[in-house]
Write a protein that holds these residues in place. Structure first.
Motif, mmCIF file in Angstrom:
data_model
loop_
_atom_site.group_PDB
_atom_site.id
_atom_site.type_symbol
_atom_site.label_atom_id
_atom_site.label_comp_id
_atom_site.label_asym_id
_atom_site.label_seq_id
_atom_site.Cartn_x
_atom_site.Cartn_y
_atom_site.Cartn_z
ATOM 1 N N ARG A 292 0.834 -1.209 0.000
ATOM 2 C CA ARG A 292 0.000 0.000 0.000
ATOM 3 C C ARG A 292 0.863 1.252 0.000
ATOM 4 N NH1 ARG A 292 -5.039 -0.929 4.126
ATOM 5 N NH2 ARG A 292 -5.863 -2.772 3.092
ATOM 6 N N LEU A 293 1.938 1.229 0.776
ATOM 7 C CA LEU A 293 2.861 2.355 0.833
ATOM 8 C C LEU A 293 3.544 2.580 -0.520
ATOM 9 C CD1 LEU A 293 3.760 4.335 3.011
ATOM 10 C CD2 LEU A 293 5.683 2.818 3.481
ATOM 11 N N MET A 294 3.862 1.489 -1.210
ATOM 12 C CA MET A 294 4.509 1.582 -2.516
ATOM 13 C C MET A 294 3.551 2.136 -3.573
ATOM 14 S SD MET A 294 6.305 -1.515 -4.667
ATOM 15 C CE MET A 294 4.785 -2.419 -4.902
ATOM 16 N N VAL A 295 2.274 1.800 -3.483
ATOM 17 C CA VAL A 295 1.285 2.207 -4.487
ATOM 18 C C VAL A 295 0.711 3.594 -4.183
ATOM 19 C CG1 VAL A 295 -0.961 1.559 -5.463
ATOM 20 C CG2 VAL A 295 0.737 -0.184 -5.001
ATOM 21 N N LEU A 296 0.832 4.057 -2.952
ATOM 22 C CA LEU A 296 0.222 5.310 -2.521
ATOM 23 C C LEU A 296 0.582 6.525 -3.382
ATOM 24 C CD1 LEU A 296 -1.591 6.706 -0.453
ATOM 25 C CD2 LEU A 296 0.425 7.024 0.976
ATOM 26 N N PRO A 297 1.840 6.753 -3.757
ATOM 27 C CA PRO A 297 2.133 7.937 -4.585
ATOM 28 C C PRO A 297 1.373 7.950 -5.914
ATOM 29 C CG PRO A 297 4.160 7.042 -3.693
ATOM 30 C CD PRO A 297 3.079 6.072 -3.363
ATOM 31 N N GLY A 298 1.269 6.799 -6.547
ATOM 32 C CA GLY A 298 0.523 6.720 -7.803
ATOM 33 C C GLY A 298 -0.954 7.012 -7.608
ATOM 34 N N LEU A 299 -1.523 6.502 -6.522
ATOM 35 C CA LEU A 299 -2.933 6.757 -6.249
ATOM 36 C C LEU A 299 -3.183 8.227 -5.936
ATOM 37 C CD1 LEU A 299 -3.863 3.614 -4.129
ATOM 38 C CD2 LEU A 299 -4.412 4.065 -6.532
ATOM 39 N N LEU A 300 -2.267 8.844 -5.203
ATOM 40 C CA LEU A 300 -2.412 10.272 -4.900
ATOM 41 C C LEU A 300 -2.297 11.116 -6.169
ATOM 42 C CD1 LEU A 300 -0.412 10.559 -1.563
ATOM 43 C CD2 LEU A 300 -2.890 10.601 -1.882
ATOM 44 N N LEU A 301 -1.390 10.750 -7.065
ATOM 45 C CA LEU A 301 -1.261 11.465 -8.328
ATOM 46 C C LEU A 301 -2.520 11.294 -9.171
ATOM 47 C CD1 LEU A 301 0.500 13.136 -10.235
ATOM 48 C CD2 LEU A 301 1.378 10.982 -11.155
ATOM 49 N N GLN A 302 -3.075 10.096 -9.171
ATOM 50 C CA GLN A 302 -4.309 9.847 -9.911
ATOM 51 C C GLN A 302 -5.449 10.688 -9.351
ATOM 52 O OE1 GLN A 302 -5.561 5.762 -9.854
ATOM 53 N NE2 GLN A 302 -7.329 6.135 -11.149
ATOM 54 N N LYS A 303 -5.541 10.787 -8.040
ATOM 55 C CA LYS A 303 -6.586 11.599 -7.415
ATOM 56 C C LYS A 303 -6.424 13.080 -7.764
ATOM 57 C CE LYS A 303 -8.899 12.383 -3.053
ATOM 58 N NZ LYS A 303 -9.021 12.004 -1.665
#
Length: 87
Positions: free
Chosen positions: A28-39
């Protein structure tokens, strides 16, 4: 430019791994930056964008059916409900 396929391949594998193992905290920590950028870069369309999309969709249906042009009538309901509900 030469490394674009390599970067895309690595990104694909990271996303695939993240999807399979999302329950783990480190993933989850590894994927978080991508999800925040998508948001940050995506948002719901406003009413004018929905109306343009609906007009384009109606035109597509008209062209495919080979019917004469007819302007869609404005609706009092929330845009998109007629299509989603089949009305």
């Amino acid at each position: 430019i030469v490394l674009i396929p390599v970067i895309a391949g690595i990104a694909y594998e990271v996303l695939k791994f993240g999807g399979k193992h999302y329950e783990h905290f480190l993933v989850r920590l590894m994927v978080l930056p991508g999800l925040l950028l998508q948001k940050l870069t995506t948002r719901q369309p406003d009413e004018s964008q929905i109306r343009v999309a609906m007009a384009a969709f109606h035109e597509l249906l008209r062209v495919e059916a080979d019917e004469p042009a007819e302007a869609p009538q404005p609706s009092t309901a929330r845009p998109g409900w007629q299509i989603a509900r089949g009305e």
